[in-house]
Scaffold this active site. Structure first.
Site, PDB file in Angstrom:
ATOM      1  N   LYS A 101     -10.193   4.676  -6.557  1.00  0.00           N
ATOM      2  CA  LYS A 101      -8.784   4.274  -6.532  1.00  0.00           C
ATOM      3  C   LYS A 101      -8.540   3.383  -5.311  1.00  0.00           C
ATOM      4  O   LYS A 101      -9.085   3.652  -4.233  1.00  0.00           O
ATOM      5  CB  LYS A 101      -7.914   5.539  -6.466  1.00  0.00           C
ATOM      6  CG  LYS A 101      -6.419   5.293  -6.609  1.00  0.00           C
ATOM      7  CD  LYS A 101      -5.632   6.615  -6.602  1.00  0.00           C
ATOM      8  CE  LYS A 101      -4.150   6.402  -6.845  1.00  0.00           C
ATOM      9  NZ  LYS A 101      -3.377   7.671  -6.865  1.00  0.00           N
TER      10      LYS A 101
ATOM     11  N   SER B  70       0.074   8.114 -10.742  1.00  0.00           N
ATOM     12  CA  SER B  70      -0.268   6.812 -10.215  1.00  0.00           C
ATOM     13  C   SER B  70      -1.729   6.419 -10.428  1.00  0.00           C
ATOM     14  O   SER B  70      -2.050   5.235 -10.363  1.00  0.00           O
ATOM     15  CB  SER B  70       0.015   6.783  -8.709  1.00  0.00           C
ATOM     16  OG  SER B  70      -0.813   7.689  -8.027  1.00  0.00           O
TER      17      SER B  70
ATOM     18  N   SER C  15      -0.286  12.834  -9.934  1.00  0.00           N
ATOM     19  CA  SER C  15      -0.936  11.531 -10.111  1.00  0.00           C
ATOM     20  C   SER C  15      -2.404  11.569 -10.519  1.00  0.00           C
ATOM     21  O   SER C  15      -2.984  10.517 -10.797  1.00  0.00           O
ATOM     22  CB  SER C  15      -0.817  10.698  -8.833  1.00  0.00           C
ATOM     23  OG  SER C  15       0.466  10.171  -8.687  1.00  0.00           O
TER      24      SER C  15
END
Lengths: 492, 95
Positions: A78, A158, A182
């Site tokens: 990420k 997210s 998330s």
């Protein structure tokens, strides 16, 4: 030769150990898949050359018998994790082309274990969002589509890039972060496994901060075993993060015994929302029956303050964010927009660098922390948080894990909720309480909606008892037998 | 409670984010919706509840106060939008 991107992390590891395949072959297959995936917008930076170099080094270590636990296994990261020499942006304009001169502890742990970096993954700006639509690089697209529909769906957020990449076989596994859901919500939206560990299990050092008392790193994978393998390497005590726990990291894979006889599984009645869709209710009922059939005891429990978790979260998280994001001032890194004086420069830089949702949250956070409102909002929310944690502690007197749905709906269309912050926030109704109490949670793909989209079930464990949670997750995964895959439309 | 345009202007200033006059009204509406929604917490009686300070019970860690890393000036300033001789530079602050 079979498609090496179809392997699970555990299977790929076995084939590398038996020398049936090489790390270079495995990485090459993934590099080709990532380079043909631009329609998904899952990767915001590809590090293909570096990946091939890392794979070559892994092959050399394997030949010498010096393999680490993740030797030669290609993963995505990420874009919230700092990676030395590789642009790290948190998908925000304000970080511009920030290139960290250091490596986050979690990713250091992965490289020390022999893993290979494929690239950096899309996410909502500063991890603020539930749909991956607030990224400066544009939305990441879910590889799944509803039956007979061509509408682009969100991969959740997210950590949308992480979930989309793993679901589309663009990485064997991915790192992600979870502040209010998330990791678990995107996993639920993409038919993948997403594990948020106990607060303090993974170091937050080198991870771009959103809400420091809630943020926690974890993996997105295609199996519970893979999640256990990833977490074993990601977790560590780190003196650079004083909130990381000074305790030994167990071999989480060893927890997957498949035996849950006598395990007490709590079903919190407050999670049965008014107007909950029948398919979510049925999924939850299936999960209960599967665990019961495997020998678990089902216990009804109550978490009376559940409905207050989301509003408390939307005070605490923006408050911490407004403080954490004060560092983006156009001086030390990232974007700078010149002004008449230094204050003007700060204001113009931050206006240009932050997107709408980030600005909204910084303003909310500033408001609830401002003079006259601090007690009424921030302290009040922290008191609610105590009550929520007490609810869980009470429930765990009667049970060992909790079973709930992960999300109230399957994936929705790109653009559907982006202009309605409150309806977007409601996505996290089942996941947020877990962060407020610092507990571990995992989402497991458990079925398909009537429109053919993945739905997840969530297991919540006791503090630092990921092992029991993983044991139950392994049984749930086996019983659900989720094998559906999205079509590969993005390759055309 | 409603958040009016003056309040938005004030908190935007506190947060050091420039907001145009046209943006004030829609932002006031957004923030009012969110604040109205979190207002439901006032239903909960919390007079005798301690605010959460840490989700995991832990003792404050101490370590020796020693320098561990030195000569990082180049790395520290290499991402600066503007720097000179290993220092960050900013517009003139003192007249």
């Amino acid at each position: 030769m079979t498609d090496l991107t179809k392997l699970t992390l555990a299977d790929a590891r076995a084939k590398l150990v038996s020398k049936e395949i090489t790390a270079s072959e495995l990485t090459q297959a993934h590099v080709e898949a990532t380079e043909a995936s631009s329609k998904l917008n899952a990767y915001v930076t590809l590090t293909s050359e570096r990946a091939m170099d890392m794979a070559k080094a892994s092959d050399a270590r394997i030949a010498k018998g010096e393999s680490g636990p993740l030797e030669g296994l290609p993963v995505g990261v990420k874009d919230l994790f700092c990676t030395k020499g590789v642009r790290t942006t948190a998908c925000s304009n304000i970080l511009d082309d920030f290139t960290p001169p250091y490596e986050s502890t979690v990713t250091s742990n992965l490289w020390n274990a022999g893993a290979v970096l494929l690239g950096k993954l899309n996410n909502d700006e500063f991890a603020m969002g539930s749909s991956n639509e607030t990224s400066r690089f544009g939305p990441c697209i879910n590889p799944w589509k509803a039956t007979d529909s061509d509408v682009d769906l969100v991969p959740g957020g997210s950590s949308g890039g992480s979930s989309a990449a793993v679901a589309a076989h663009l990485a064997l596994a991915a790192t992600a972060t979870d502040t209010g859901g998330s990791i678990r919500q995107p996993a639920s939206f993409t038919g993948t496994v997403g594990l948020k560990p106990t607060y303090g299990r993974c170091s937050r050092w080198g991870v771009v901060a959103f809400a420091s008392s809630l943020d926690q790193a974890g993996p997105v994978t295609r199996s519970v075993r893979d999640a256990a393998i990833m977490l074993t390497s990601m977790a560590s005590h780190d003196e650079k993060d004083t909130t990381s726990m000074d305790m030994a990291v167990p071999d989480f894979e060893a927890a997957l015994t498949g035996d849950i006889r006598g395990l007490r599984v709590g079903i919190p009645k407050e999670y049965r929302l008014d107007g909950m869709s029948s398919e979510i209710e049925k999924l939850w009922e299936d999960g209960i029956n599967w665990l019961k059939a495997a020998g678990a005891e089902i216990v009804d429990v109550s978490l009376p303050h559940t409905k207050y978790a989301l509003p408390a979260y939307y005070i605490v998280a923006p408050a911490e964010a407004s403080s954490n994001l004060a560092r983006y001032d156009g001086v030390r890194y990232g974007l700078r927009v010149l002004g008449n004086d230094i204050t003007d420069m700060y204001e113009k830089t931050r206006a240009a660098g932050f997107g709408d949702e980030v600005r909204r949250r910084v303003l909310i956070g500033t408001y609830v922390l401002s003079a006259g409102y601090y007690d009424a909002y921030y302290i009040k929310a922290q008191k609610i948080r105590t009550l929520i944690a007490q609810d869980f502690a009470e429930a765990y007197k009667k049970c060992d894990v909790l079973l709930t749905p992960t999300t109230p709906t399957p994936a929705f269309a790109v653009g559907e909720k982006v202009d309605d912050p409150l309806s977007m926030y409601l996505n996290d109704v089942f996941t947020v309480p877990v962060n407020l109490a610092g507990l571990p949670g995992i989402s497991i793909p458990a079925g398909l909606s009537k429109d053919g989209l993945p739905l997840g079930l969530q297991l919540i464990g006791r503090t630092f008892d990921e092992e029991t949670m993983l044991r139950a997750a392994g049984v749930l995964e086996e019983a659900a037998g989720f094998t559906a895959e999205p079509s590969t439309w993005w390759k055309n | 409670m409603s958040v009016d345009e003056n309040t938005v202007r004030r908190i935007a200033r506190l947060a050091r984010i420039a907001v145009t006059e046209e943006e004030l009204a829609p932002l006031a509406k957004d923030l009012t919706n969110i604040i109205d929604w979190v207002e439901q917490l006032s239903e909960v009686e919390t007079d005798h509840v301690a605010p959460m300070t840490s989700v995991v019970e832990t003792e404050i860690k101490l370590r020796e106060d020693i320098v561990r890393h030195e000569h990082f000036q180049r790395e520290v300033t290499q991402n600066a939008p503007q720097s000179e001789d290993g220092f960050f530079t900013v517009p003139k602050v003192i007249e």
